[in-house]
Design an enzyme around this catalytic site. Sequence first.
Site: not given
Ligand code: GCB
Length: 596
Positions: A450, A397, A486, A157
Site C-alpha cells: 500500500y 498476511e 493487493e 480488517d
Molecule cells: C490488507 C489486508 C486487507 C485489508 C487491507 C486494508 O493488507 O489484507 O484485509 O482490508 O489491507 O485496506 O487495510
Amino acid sequence: MSPGRDAGFAQRWYRRPLRQTGPVIDMPVPASFNDITQDPSLENYIGWVWYEKEVLLPLRWLQGDPAPRVVLRFGSAHYYSIVWVNGVQVVEHEGGHLPFEADISSVVQGSPDTLCRITVALNNTLTPHTLPPGSIQYMTDKSRYPKNYFVQNTRFDFFNYAGIHRPVVLYTTPAAYIDDITVTTTSSDSVAMVQYQVAVVGSTANSLSLSLRDQEGKVVATADGPVGELKVLNPNLWWPYLMHENPGYLYSLEVNGISSCVCDVYTLPVGIRTVHVTSTQFLINGRPFYFHGVNKHEDADIRGKGLDWPLIVKDFNLLRWLGANSFRTSHYPYAEEIMDLCDVYGIVVIDESPGVGIKLPESFGNKSLQHHLAVMEELVRRDKNRPSVVMWSVANEPASELPPAAHYFKTVIAHTKALDPSRPVTFVTDANYALDRGAPYVDVICVNSYFSWYHDPGHLEVIPVQLTAQFENWYKTYQKPIIQSEYGADSVPGLHSDPPLMFSEEYQQAMLRAYHSIFDKKRKEYVIGELIWNFADFMTNQGTTRVLGNKKGIFTRQRQPKAAAFVLRDRYWKIANESSLKSNCKGSTQDKRVHN
Ligand code: GCB
C-alpha cells in the site's frame, strides 16, 4: 461433495437466547444475525446464540427396506456449531466458511412422527487457535469499564459477522452411496484424459459406471470401476473469461453406482484444463495467463455474510463489465454457489483459506497448525474438482517473519500439495522479502503493498521507485512469478479533490495509474497478475481509520461504480484484447462492443 439429490430447504429460523430470558427473535437463514435487528448488543454480540426450526419430513424418507439415508447439511455457520435433531446431538463443527453435514437417519427414522426439530448452538468467539485467530481481552479496570466487560480482538480488517451464513438442506441418498469423486485432467492437442476416483460408502459389492457428456448432451467417453480414465477426443477445453470465445466449457460427468438393490447417481460438472507455473509465467492450457482481477468479500447491507443470490449475480455482471478474469477469495472460502458460477463463466479463482490475521506467536503452535491442516482438507475436498480454482492460498498476511512461520508454512503447504498435487499453492505476504520465512515454500509469490497509503501516505510520487524495488527484490530472491495480490486506496464516493488528496475519488484513480505504469513494465518479465483491493466497500470493526467500513472498493457497498472502476475497466479490457490477440485466440466481439 454437495447434495445433488432429493433436497428440501429449511427456512424460517428463530434465534433464541441461551437461557430464554429474552424474546425469541425471528431470524432469517441464510444471514448474519448482526445487522437484522435494532439491538446494538446483538450487532456486536460475542458468545452463544441458538437457532431452532421444526420441519416435516416426507414419509418416504423414513420408511423402506433399506430406508434412505437422510442427511442434514450446512453450507456454513460461523464459527463453532453444535447441532441437535430431536434433542440428539448429531454433529459439531469448528470453522465458518465451509460445509459440514450429519447422517440423521437413525434419529429421524427412530421417531414416531415426521416432525423433525433442528437445534443449533453457535458461538462466534475467536481464540488464538481458531482460523481466523482472535483473542478475548477482559477489561478489569472498574474505573473505566462495567463489570465483566470484555472485547474480542482480531487482527483482520473485516467485520466478524456470524450466523448461519449459507443454505441448510436436508437430502437423501441410498444406504450405499457415492461419497466422493476426484477428477483431474490432462490434455494434448487433440486428446484429453479425465482421471477419476470414486469413493463409495455403505457397500462393498458395488459396480460403477461413468459417462461424460458434452454440452449438447452427447456421450463422449465412458468408463467402469472406481478408478480410471476417460479419453476425450478433440476436447473443448475450459478457458478463462476473455481468453476464448467460449469460456467456461463444462462437460457433465454422470456417475452411476449400483449395489444389490439400490442405485445412486451423481452428476459432476467437469472442465478440462491444465495449470502450470514456470519461473516467469502462469500457464493455463499451456498459454500464459495474466490475472487482471479483484479481491472480494462476502459482505452486504443487512445480510452481512449471508448468501444473497441477487447480489451474487450482480457481482458476476460487474466482474464481466469490468473485464476482470479472476478473483481471490479474500480472506476465506466463498459460497459454493459463487464457485459454481466461476466454473460456468470462466472466472479464475485463487481459493483462500480463512488463515487471515495469524499474528500471535501462539497461533503458530501445534494446536493451530493441526486445525489449519484440517481446514485445508475440508477446503480441498469441497473445491478440488473446480476448473476455476487454479491455486490454493493458505493464508493472508501472517506474521511470516517469525521463526515458527517456517515450519508452519512448510507443513501447511506440503499438506495441501499432498491433498492436491495438481495445483500450485501460495500464501499472501506483506512481509519484507528478506525476512519472510514462508516464501521459500510457495509456487507463486503473492505480495500486498500500500505505497502512498499506509506507507508514505499522500505521496503518490514514491510509488514507481518503491513498487519497482518490491518486484525486483522478490524476484531476485526467489525467481518465482509474482502477483500483486493487493494494492489500493480508500475513497469516499462523491469526495473530490484536484490535485488529488487522500480519500478523494481522484486520489484512488491516481494511485491506480501509478501502480499500473510499473505493472506494465514488469508484466513483460515475471509479474503475472494484479488484483485490486477491493472490488467493493465492506464493513469492518469500528475504528479511527474506518468510516462505516473499508472504502477501498472501486464499487460502493451497494455496487455503484466510483471513478476508479472506469480506470480499471479501461485497463482490463485493453489487457484482455492485447492478450487475446497475442495468443491468436479470438476474444468475444460482443464483449468488446460493450466496452466501447
Ligand atoms: C490488507 C489486508 C486487507 C485489508 C487491507 C486494508 O493488507 O489484507 O484485509 O482490508 O489491507 O485496506 O487495510
